[in-house]
Design a protein around this motif. Structure first.
Motif, short mmCIF file in Angstrom:
data_model
loop_
_atom_site.label_atom_id
_atom_site.label_comp_id
_atom_site.label_asym_id
_atom_site.label_seq_id
_atom_site.Cartn_x
_atom_site.Cartn_y
_atom_site.Cartn_z
N ALA A 261 -45.92 12.28 -56.04
CA ALA A 261 -45.50 13.37 -56.47
C ALA A 261 -43.98 13.20 -56.43
N ASP A 262 -43.12 12.15 -56.68
CA ASP A 262 -41.80 11.77 -56.32
C ASP A 262 -41.28 12.16 -57.70
N TRP A 263 -40.60 13.18 -57.74
CA TRP A 263 -39.99 13.43 -58.93
C TRP A 263 -38.57 13.20 -59.11
N ALA A 264 -37.83 13.04 -59.99
CA ALA A 264 -36.53 12.57 -60.35
C ALA A 264 -35.75 13.75 -60.05
N GLN A 265 -34.25 13.84 -59.61
CA GLN A 265 -33.66 14.96 -59.33
C GLN A 265 -33.49 15.70 -60.47
N GLY A 266 -33.77 17.25 -59.94
CA GLY A 266 -33.63 18.08 -60.77
C GLY A 266 -34.97 18.44 -61.92
N GLN A 267 -36.13 17.45 -61.50
CA GLN A 267 -37.21 17.72 -62.45
C GLN A 267 -38.37 18.34 -61.40
N PRO A 268 -39.41 18.73 -62.02
CA PRO A 268 -39.44 19.26 -63.12
C PRO A 268 -38.83 20.33 -63.68
N ASP A 269 -38.21 20.63 -64.99
CA ASP A 269 -37.26 21.44 -65.24
C ASP A 269 -37.52 22.38 -66.27
N ASN A 270 -39.02 21.92 -66.94
CA ASN A 270 -39.57 22.71 -67.97
C ASN A 270 -38.69 23.06 -68.98
N SER A 271 -37.86 22.10 -69.68
CA SER A 271 -36.81 22.34 -70.74
C SER A 271 -37.59 22.63 -71.92
N SER A 272 -37.62 23.77 -72.51
CA SER A 272 -38.10 24.26 -73.74
C SER A 272 -39.61 23.80 -73.81
N GLY A 273 -40.22 24.04 -72.67
CA GLY A 273 -41.79 23.78 -72.68
C GLY A 273 -42.11 22.32 -72.40
N GLN A 274 -41.89 21.74 -71.52
CA GLN A 274 -42.27 20.38 -71.06
C GLN A 274 -43.29 20.31 -70.36
N PHE A 275 -44.65 20.01 -70.98
CA PHE A 275 -45.72 20.19 -70.23
C PHE A 275 -46.61 18.99 -70.10
N CYS A 276 -46.14 17.75 -70.70
CA CYS A 276 -46.65 16.60 -70.13
C CYS A 276 -45.99 15.79 -69.39
N GLY A 277 -46.58 14.64 -68.91
CA GLY A 277 -46.04 13.86 -67.51
C GLY A 277 -45.31 12.65 -67.97
N ALA A 278 -44.33 12.20 -67.53
CA ALA A 278 -43.68 10.93 -67.95
C ALA A 278 -42.93 10.33 -66.71
N MET A 279 -42.56 9.15 -66.86
CA MET A 279 -41.91 8.45 -65.56
C MET A 279 -40.69 7.86 -66.10
N PHE A 280 -39.67 7.89 -65.36
CA PHE A 280 -38.25 7.29 -65.77
C PHE A 280 -38.43 5.69 -65.23
N ARG A 281 -37.55 5.08 -65.59
CA ARG A 281 -37.41 3.50 -65.41
C ARG A 281 -37.19 3.26 -63.91
N ASN A 282 -36.76 4.30 -62.97
CA ASN A 282 -36.58 4.17 -61.79
C ASN A 282 -37.72 4.46 -60.82
N SER A 283 -38.92 4.86 -61.72
CA SER A 283 -40.30 5.08 -61.14
C SER A 283 -40.32 6.64 -60.71
N LYS A 284 -39.21 7.42 -61.12
CA LYS A 284 -39.36 8.88 -60.52
C LYS A 284 -40.05 9.83 -61.52
N LEU A 285 -40.67 10.86 -61.40
CA LEU A 285 -41.56 11.56 -62.43
C LEU A 285 -40.54 12.41 -63.29
N ASP A 286 -41.14 12.64 -64.29
CA ASP A 286 -40.44 13.58 -65.37
C ASP A 286 -41.43 14.64 -66.05
N ASP A 287 -41.10 15.82 -66.50
CA ASP A 287 -41.68 16.60 -67.30
C ASP A 287 -41.26 16.24 -68.79
N PHE A 288 -41.99 16.11 -69.66
CA PHE A 288 -41.76 15.60 -70.99
C PHE A 288 -42.29 16.45 -72.11
N TRP A 289 -41.72 16.33 -73.22
CA TRP A 289 -42.30 17.27 -74.45
C TRP A 289 -43.58 16.29 -74.85
#
Length: 308
Positions: A261-289
């Motif tokens: 459950a290692d989120w990227a800094q500032g994530q999850p931010d739920n920007s405009s309804g980001q309800f699906c999961g993603a991963m950045f290249r640095n292996s940190k998690l992101d909420d994504f459209w």
């Protein structure tokens, strides 16, 4: 235990490859046409039927010759579908009135007859063909019908150590599972569908070590990502659909319970309804459209397509 299971699976795969009759457990081999059939009972539009077969590594079946016609009729009868209409791969979507199978075979050369009153091209919008009781009828391609997928047996169908004929899946010793990077971006739901059709699932991260593994796969394929899709993240198997703010894997566990459950800094931010999961290249998690296209990784167990 993992090594023991792996060696056992290898023996099974070897036996299947020797038999030369294995594709995947949910397909039935037909010696008459030297290929495999699969009936999809859940009705779909023609395009979705075509897509599902394609993602499974097969095609939407058509009675292109006498042998295929007999085999399809026998298969549908065995599945108790002989009185029901089901889609074939025959369509006139490219040129209205010019019907061809997905393999490019002309309907005019196929050993089939029109049902009484067909073709009627109702409302000038019937470009797809269904088969029922040995006869065909034209229908609107947006109507929903069951369908049959077909995979022809060829010399290049070889079962890999990943338990699939898809050579893009690679076994990773860390988890004992196989992974495939999809370079063409898709929205999260379509990525989920693609993995499911391949006998796998949208990758679930169960540890920091597996996160690093996915990062390495991501890095190795980053330059191959097709234009027109995000290169900054990849879709993975988590979401917060059921209760926003509670992130779960597609297997039902919270991401904390799953082990990562290692989120990227500032994530999850739920920007405009980001309800699906993603991963950045640095292996940190992101909420994504969920509607945005991104590359993705499918994860597969060795036995997911094998007969149990």
């Amino acid at each position: 235990m993992i090594l023991q299971n792996y060696l056992f699976t290898l023996l099974i795969l070897f036996a299947c490859s020797v038999a030369g009759k294995h594709f995947r457990f949910d397909y039935d081999y037909n010696e008459y046409v030297d290929g495999w059939f699969k009936l999809h009972l859940i009705p779909a539009t023609w395009h979705d039927a075509w897509l599902r077969c394609d993602l499974e590594g097969s095609i939407l079946a058509s009675p292109i010759n006498y042998q295929m016609k007999i085999a399809m009729e026998a298969y549908s009868k065995a599945k108790k579908m002989d009185d029901c209409a089901y889609y074939t791969g025959i369509n006139a979507l490219f040129s209205h009135g010019d019907h061809f199978s997905v393999e490019g075979e002309s309907l005019a050369r196929m050993p089939v007859k029109w049902a009484p009153g067909e073709p009627d091209n109702f409302n000038n919008r019937e470009d797809c063909i269904v088969l029922t009781n040995g006869t065909i009828a034209d229908v609107n391609c947006s109507e929903i019908f069951p369908y049959i997928c077909f995979k022809k047996n060829t010399k290049d169908i070889i079962m890999t150590t990943c338990g699939t004929v898809d050579k893009e899946y690679k076994l990773e010793s860390l988890t004992g599972n196989c992974y495939k990077f999809h370079q063409i971006g898709k929205p999260w739901k379509r990525a989920f569908m693609t993995c499911a059709a391949e006998g796998s699932y949208l990758a679930v991260i169960n540890s920091p070590q597996e996160a690093l593994l996915l990062k390495n796969i991501y890095d190795a394929n980053h330059s191959k990502i097709r234009p027109g899709t995000s290169k900054d993240v990849i879709n993975i198997g988590m979401h917060d659909w059921n209760e926003h703010g509670v992130w779960r894997t597609i297997h039902g566990l919270t991401i904390e319970e799953a082990g990562y459950a290692d989120w990227a800094q500032g994530q999850p931010d739920n920007s405009s309804g980001q309800f699906c999961g993603a991963m950045f290249r640095n292996s940190k998690l992101d909420d994504f459209w969920c509607h945005a296209s991104a590359p993705f990784i499918c994860e597969k167990s060795l036995d997911s397509l094998l007969e149990l």
